[in-house]
Design an enzyme around this catalytic site. Structure first.
Site, PDB file in Angstrom:
ATOM      1  N   SER A   1      37.484   9.382   9.556  1.00  0.00           N
ATOM      2  CA  SER A   1      37.370  10.170  10.773  1.00  0.00           C
ATOM      3  C   SER A   1      38.196   9.513  11.882  1.00  0.00           C
ATOM      4  O   SER A   1      39.375   9.262  11.693  1.00  0.00           O
ATOM      5  CB  SER A   1      35.899  10.342  11.150  1.00  0.00           C
ATOM      6  OG  SER A   1      35.731  11.353  12.111  1.00  0.00           O
TER       7      SER A   1
ATOM      8  N   GLU B   1      35.033  19.843   5.251  1.00  0.00           N
ATOM      9  CA  GLU B   1      35.112  19.013   6.453  1.00  0.00           C
ATOM     10  C   GLU B   1      34.460  19.666   7.665  1.00  0.00           C
ATOM     11  O   GLU B   1      33.890  18.996   8.522  1.00  0.00           O
ATOM     12  CB  GLU B   1      36.581  18.711   6.782  1.00  0.00           C
ATOM     13  CG  GLU B   1      37.316  17.854   5.771  1.00  0.00           C
ATOM     14  CD  GLU B   1      37.080  16.372   5.968  1.00  0.00           C
ATOM     15  OE1 GLU B   1      36.230  15.998   6.799  1.00  0.00           O
ATOM     16  OE2 GLU B   1      37.759  15.577   5.296  1.00  0.00           O
TER      17      GLU B   1
ATOM     18  N   HIS C   1      32.122  16.310   6.123  1.00  0.00           N
ATOM     19  CA  HIS C   1      32.896  15.258   6.780  1.00  0.00           C
ATOM     20  C   HIS C   1      32.094  13.954   6.784  1.00  0.00           C
ATOM     21  O   HIS C   1      30.995  13.892   7.310  1.00  0.00           O
ATOM     22  CB  HIS C   1      33.203  15.693   8.215  1.00  0.00           C
ATOM     23  CG  HIS C   1      34.038  14.728   8.993  1.00  0.00           C
ATOM     24  ND1 HIS C   1      35.384  14.612   8.821  1.00  0.00           N
ATOM     25  CD2 HIS C   1      33.704  13.828   9.971  1.00  0.00           C
ATOM     26  CE1 HIS C   1      35.860  13.698   9.655  1.00  0.00           C
ATOM     27  NE2 HIS C   1      34.853  13.207  10.352  1.00  0.00           N
TER      28      HIS C   1
END
Length: 560
Positions: free
Chosen positions: A249, A378, A478
């Site tokens: 991330s 995601e 995610h």
């Protein structure tokens, strides 16, 4: 974790009053706390796994064997936990408070007596996301790192893996229980390091009153940690010539940015970017790193803190309590879905002299090897965090118009028609996942290859059976791969036998890459990524190789 979706959406969100009139789009933190509770059936799972308890607070376990190491700042007393020597809370820089607030990191004060390194240091001040599970405390005195090294020390220097945590540059930290590096270190015979860096308003304030370089304090902290690793890791049995930086991330964004920062040269040899991207289309670079936007936001913060009329603006800012600074104009957690306020890196002409897009065009990365990848779903967690889980068709159209502008909205709606999805939230999730992560990662991988790097791409596709942030169908969401990589599902659930095998396989790929510069070993063999083939390793219970994944969607986003 959180980023703006598209540079074309910058400035299209309207005023705060206008946004408020459109209705709330961000879930209250109290509700997020409930939603992000453990998803285990029956009683809640422990927030910290049992063996991590010992690693995180070995000073409370008098039966733990002591480990010693000598660094350039002084000696350390750590612990032997399982097959690892564990050293926690090691200062790599002086506390960035007082006159050091919004200034480049300075070396820590040296010590002569063995320093207790059996407890984690404080996490940096931040807007806390419940999903991070940070135990506290929180402080400006937070620039510490942690080391998990093989025990006994190997005869030959071990590869080094340095983790940069995510959290949208406004949250997160190395104290998260699912980032405990012991299992990864022991599986691969690597030295694993994690660290904290300044976040949010304290880490990325771009005001002209601040000393040079004047914006990217958090990135400079990361470099200070990497210099410490380069200079000291041999004392733990690590090889300073085989350093891999990896992160997910915003941590993946940071890995990408450090790759193109001149002051990072020589600090690492390999990179792993997980669900992060810093290469975006558009002449002159991506708007996410726009200095003018950062300046305007800094001016707004100065005014919010009552320092705009002060004769000494910097002195006024530094006199404000850190908690007050962080409470003023915090990052809006909905910014991945629609435009909003965020604190993060900017092209300041110094630490980050050019946008990564521009830097990549002239970079020579022939000596670099990289793993770059994204997850299958995601966008789901961001649709939830932004308050769009119950969106209707009108909400979906509004999201598209706000993020790409009216000139591109029709094309995006034609590519992602609402009727093609079971619910508007699925359309939002897919759009966000493609535009920001899947296609951003592809752009980054292609740019690295064009600059001469050897790249291995992946798509993580496992929707965990039990390790979920919420009891909702988030898929391969995610950040899900982080639980597998560190083999730390306990904070949110448990692994099935097949998922445990996948975790072991991922640890093997990642640590072999750190050791040899290629993931090799397991079957199937991991193909090299090329722009012509977009070859990836599909990580699931039965990994396979694939090519051209979401090519049509990514070609579309590249064309806008």
């Amino acid at each position: 974790m959180l980023r703006r979706l598209d540079r074309r959406s910058r400035g299209r969100g309207g005023s705060a009053a206008t946004r408020g009139a459109r209705g709330p789009r961000t879930l209250p933190l109290a509700l997020l706390t409930l939603l992000l509770a453990p998803a285990c059936s029956g009683s809640a799972a422990p927030a910290t796994p049992p063996d991590a308890d010992r690693a995180r607070d070995a000073g409370g376990d008098r039966s733990a064997t002591t480990a010693m190491a000598l660094t350039g700042s002084g000696p350390l007393r750590g612990s032997v936990v399982g097959g690892s020597r564990v050293f926690l809370g090691i200062p790599f820089a002086a506390p960035p408070s007082g006159e050091r607030r919004w200034a480049p990191p300075e070396p820590p004060a040296p010590w002569t007596e063995p320093r207790d390194a059996r407890r984690l240091g404080a996490s940096c001040l931040q807007t806390v996301l419940p999903s991070d599970r940070l135990p506290g405390p929180f402080s400006e005195d937070c620039l510490t790192l942690n080391v998990w090294a093989p025990n006994p020390q190997p005869a030959l220097p071990a590869p080094v893996m340095v983790w940069i945590h995510g959290g949208g540059f406004f949250s997160g930290g190395s104290a998260s229980p699912f980032l405990d590096g012991q299992r990864l270190a022991e599986r691969g015979g690597a030295v694993v390091v994690s660290f904290n860096y300044r976040l949010g308003q304290l880490g990325f304030l771009a005001h002209p009153s601040l000393p040079a370089p004047g914006a990217n304090w958090g990135l400079l902290d990361q470099q200070a940690a990497l210099r410490w690793v380069r200079d000291n890791i041999a004392a733990f049995g690590g090889d300073p010539t085989r350093i891999t930086i990896f992160g997910a991330s915003a941590g993946g964004d940071a890995v990408c940015l450090q790759t193109f920062m001149p002051s990072s040269r020589g600090l690492f040899q390999r990179i792993i970017i997980q669900s992060g991207a810093c290469i975006h289309p558009g002449a002159g670079g991506d708007g996410d790193y726009d200095l003018a936007t950062g300046r305007a936001q800094a001016d707004a913060l100065v005014a919010a803190l009552g320092c705009d009329a002060a004769s000494d603006v910097l002195g006024c800012l530094r006199a404000r309590p850190g908690a007050q600074v962080m409470q003023a104009l915090p990052t809006e957690v909905s910014t991945v879905v629609v435009p909003g306020r965020r604190w993060g890196p900017v092209v300041d002409g110094s630490a980050l002299p050019a946008s990564p897009t521009d830097a990549a065009r002239s970079a020579d990365l022939g000596a670099l090897t990289a793993i770059v990848g994204s997850n299958g779903d995601e966008g789901t967690i961001f649709a939830l965090l932004a308050g769009y889980w119950g969106a209707n068709a009108a909400s979906y159209t509004e999201v598209v118009e706000r993020r790409v502008g009216s000139e591109n909205a029709a094309a995006v709606l034609a590519r992602y028609p609402a009727e093609a999805f079971q619910a508007p939230r699925d359309a939002i999730s897919t759009l966000v996942g493609d535009a920001v992560f899947v296609c951003g990662v592809r752009r980054t991988a292609r740019a690295l290859v064009a600059a001469g790097a050897t790249v291995y791409g992946y798509a993580f596709m496992r929707a965990p059976d039990d390790v979920r942030l919420v009891t909702l169908p988030l898929g391969a969401y995610h950040g899900a791969e982080v639980f597998f990589l560190f083999d730390r599902p306990e904070g949110y659930g448990t692994f099935t036998a097949g998922e445990r095998a996948l975790a072991e396989q991922m640890a093997g790929y990642w640590t072999r890459f750190a050791r040899d510069g290629a993931p090799g070993g397991d079957q199937p063999a991991w193909p090299r990524f090329t722009a012509a083939g977009d070859e990836l390793l599909r990580l699931d219970l039965e990994p396979t190789t694939i090519s051209a994944w979401k090519r049509a969607e990514c070609d579309f986003w590249d064309s806008l």
